[in-house]
Design an enzyme around this catalytic site. Structure first.
Site, short mmCIF file in Angstrom:
data_model
loop_
_atom_site.label_atom_id
_atom_site.label_comp_id
_atom_site.label_asym_id
_atom_site.label_seq_id
_atom_site.Cartn_x
_atom_site.Cartn_y
_atom_site.Cartn_z
N ILE A 25 0.92 -1.12 0.06
CA ILE A 25 0.04 0.15 0.06
C ILE A 25 0.96 1.21 0.16
O ILE A 25 0.23 2.31 -0.02
CB ILE A 25 -1.04 -0.02 1.24
CG1 ILE A 25 -0.16 -0.23 2.66
CG2 ILE A 25 -2.07 -1.09 1.22
CD1 ILE A 25 -1.00 -0.02 3.79
N GLY A 28 8.41 3.83 -0.38
CA GLY A 28 9.49 4.88 -0.28
C GLY A 28 10.94 4.53 -0.47
O GLY A 28 11.20 3.48 -0.91
N GLY A 29 11.86 5.56 -0.36
CA GLY A 29 12.99 5.17 -0.41
C GLY A 29 13.78 4.19 0.34
O GLY A 29 14.69 3.55 -0.15
N ASP A 146 11.16 14.30 11.14
CA ASP A 146 10.79 14.12 9.86
C ASP A 146 9.46 14.29 9.49
O ASP A 146 8.93 13.54 8.68
CB ASP A 146 11.37 12.63 9.31
CG ASP A 146 11.34 12.40 7.94
OD1 ASP A 146 11.73 13.66 7.21
OD2 ASP A 146 11.43 11.31 7.22
#
Length: 533
Positions: A25, A28-29, A146
């Site tokens: 779902i 990311g990196g 973050d």
């Protein structure tokens, strides 16, 4: 030693004898997130897989493992409805996996991308929930580090949850960030973090401000074409205007102050967000953002202009003069015709002009038979006015409202309907004394700040104007106590032409008319054509 690559993870995999992966779902990196079924408790969960651990060296894999463990510990410290709960941490295939609360919905990043922009009231509501999560984290000794739209989850039932504490700093824990390593999404890192300073709670609040900016405007405020230019923008540039932020605009501006001590504390930010959510412009923001001394309509108009050709603000009214002739005129005119009195005198003195601005202003007023302090009829919105292109004897041309006439005293070239109460001033200096307009304006401001009553900088930034990187936008307010008494506001777009000539396009007016003045300024600068050849 390199870690052996594993076959790609597939749906149906059973982890720890209980978590069965059903569907990917998110990605990311560092990895991907799966929807999974907890077959023991019969509930849906989210499982984060660190795919990056498959392809890195042993040393890097150790760091990734440590960060994953730290993410789990950080989230476990915080008990708050707006923080995604971590249920379990397990190891499979030589990598750690995190089992988390499943949120049925999308991220703020996806929502903003899909809709283009988030409405200010809704963005304020989201901000309130994220701030609640941050306050709980900070109280538990955890800095998120973050905060960004991709880490804010919007549940389909209206809940807002903050996730991904993977690079969080936990009070009492040793750091797992290597020397010189900058972790986090660069365009959402607070300036002090980019400069290498120690982050604090205010750093997370700055990131929240950048996140809310992206929500209401649809783009990151400081993202540039490269990591280096992005970091430079974070540290040195003011955020672009906020034409769509409504009552949330001063809150975002307050959170995005460059210095941590200049930002509102969390409890104050919470009150501001609550007011903005209710559609009320928070008065408290004025204590943190000097530009908030103007009313909402003025500010919105000013920011709208900045999204046009003049993308970066530059001071206008009391713009200091340089030793070049026409440039002096601009500042003097601003000060003499619109400010009058001592301010005008300062401008001429600073520009090394031998003219007496007070005398010039008086002569100009007398010659027209108008009182310098007369306000005249309220101005129409710029888009309802009739405009005409005038070709000045000095060789340049521009659009001005019908009824505005040319006046000149020495080097000053002005267009005004009322002897300077409302004023356009054009200055041209073929031999500027400064390396670039920004340095020039900074130098002028030092003197103007001391002499103009209640001077307040709205903006003073480098910008790119007509593809010229040597440009600056200066905007400021002050309270005039003599001619044209009252609060005034000015803006000045200054740029170097291809041949090194400095052009200054300036406009000022009573502050209460700023919405119209800002629209006029936008139209005027877009229409300006320098002398040919």
């Amino acid at each position: 030693m390199e870690h052996a690559q594993s076959a790609g993870t597939a749906a149906g995999l059973l982890l720890a004898g209980r978590y069965r992966l059903t569907e990917s779902i998110g990605r990311g990196g560092m990895g991907k997130v799966w929807r999974a079924q907890d077959e023991v408790l019969h509930r849906t969960v989210a499982v984060k897989e660190l795919t990056a651990g498959l392809y890195v060296s042993e040393a890097d894999r150790t760091v990734l493992h440590a960060r994953t463990q730290k993410e789990a510990r950080a989230a476990a410290r915080i008990s708050h409805p707006n923080v995604v709960t971590v249920h379990d941490v397990l190891e499979y295939d030589g990598r750690p996996w995190i089992v988390m609360q499943y949120v049925d919905g999308s991220s703020l990043a996806d929502a903003a991308k899909e809709s283009g922009r988030i409405e200010p009231a809704e963005a304020a509501r989201i901000g309130l929930h994220v701030l609640g999560a941050l306050r709980a984290a900070h109280a538990a000794g955890v800095l998120h580090r973050d905060v960004k739209p991709g880490n804010v989850l919007l549940a389909s039932d209206g809940r807002v949850l903050l996730t991904d504490f993977g690079i969080a700093a936990i009070e009492g824990d040793s750091t797992i960030t290597r020397t010189g390593e900058l972790v986090g999404s660069i365009d959402y890192l607070a300036p002090e973090r980019v400069r290498g300073g120690d982050p604090g709670p205010a750093s997370d609040l700055w990131s929240l401000g950048a996140t809310l900016y992206t929500a209401v405007e649809g783009s990151s405020p400081f993202r540039r074409t490269s990591p280096l230019s992005t970091m430079q923008a974070v540290v040195t540039e003011e955020h672009p205007p906020l034409p769509h932020a409504g009552a949330l605009e001063p809150v975002i501006s307050a959170l995005l102050r460059k210095e941590p001590e200049q930002r509102p504390p969390a409890d104050e930010a919470e009150r501001m967000l609550l007011e903005a959510m209710e559609g009320r412009r928070p008065r408290a923001a004025q204590a943190y953002v000097p530009t908030q001394s103007v009313d909402p309509e003025e500010r919105r108009a000013a920011t709208a202009l900045l999204t046009g050709s003049t993308s970066v603000p530059v001071p206008a009214t009391s713009a200091p003069k340089r030793s070049g002739g026409v440039r002096r005129a601009l500042v003097v005119a601003v000060l003499a015709a619109t400010v009058g009195g001592a301010a005008g005198f300062l401008a001429l003195r600073y520009g090394n002009s031998g003219a007496d601005p007070v005398a010039d202003d008086t002569r100009s007023s007398a010659s027209s038979g108008a009182s310098p302090g007369a306000s005249g009829p309220a101005p129409k919105p710029a888009d309802e006015e009739k405009w005409q292109r005038v070709r000045d004897p000095e060789g340049f041309s521009l659009l001005v409202p019908v009824g505005w006439t040319r006046q000149r005293d020495g080097d000053q070239i002005d267009y005004t309907p009322d002897n300077g109460r409302r004023l356009i001033r054009i200055s041209i200096d073929p031999t500027p004394d400064f390396e670039n307009p920004f340095m020039h304006m900074l130098d002028v401001e030092k003197t103007v700040r001391k002499r103009l009553p209640e001077y307040k900088r709205v903006r003073l930034d480098q910008n790119t104007f007509r593809d010229q990187e040597k440009s600056a936008l200066w905007e400021f307010t002050w309270t005039e106590t003599k001619n044209n008494a009252g609060e005034r506001r000015a803006i000045d777009q200054v740029y170097f032409g291809d041949d090194g000539t400095e052009y200054a396009l300036y406009m000022s007016s009573p502050a209460e008319e700023w919405a119209t003045t800002r629209q006029r300024f936008d139209k005027m600068v877009q229409s300006f054509q320098p002398p040919a050849g």
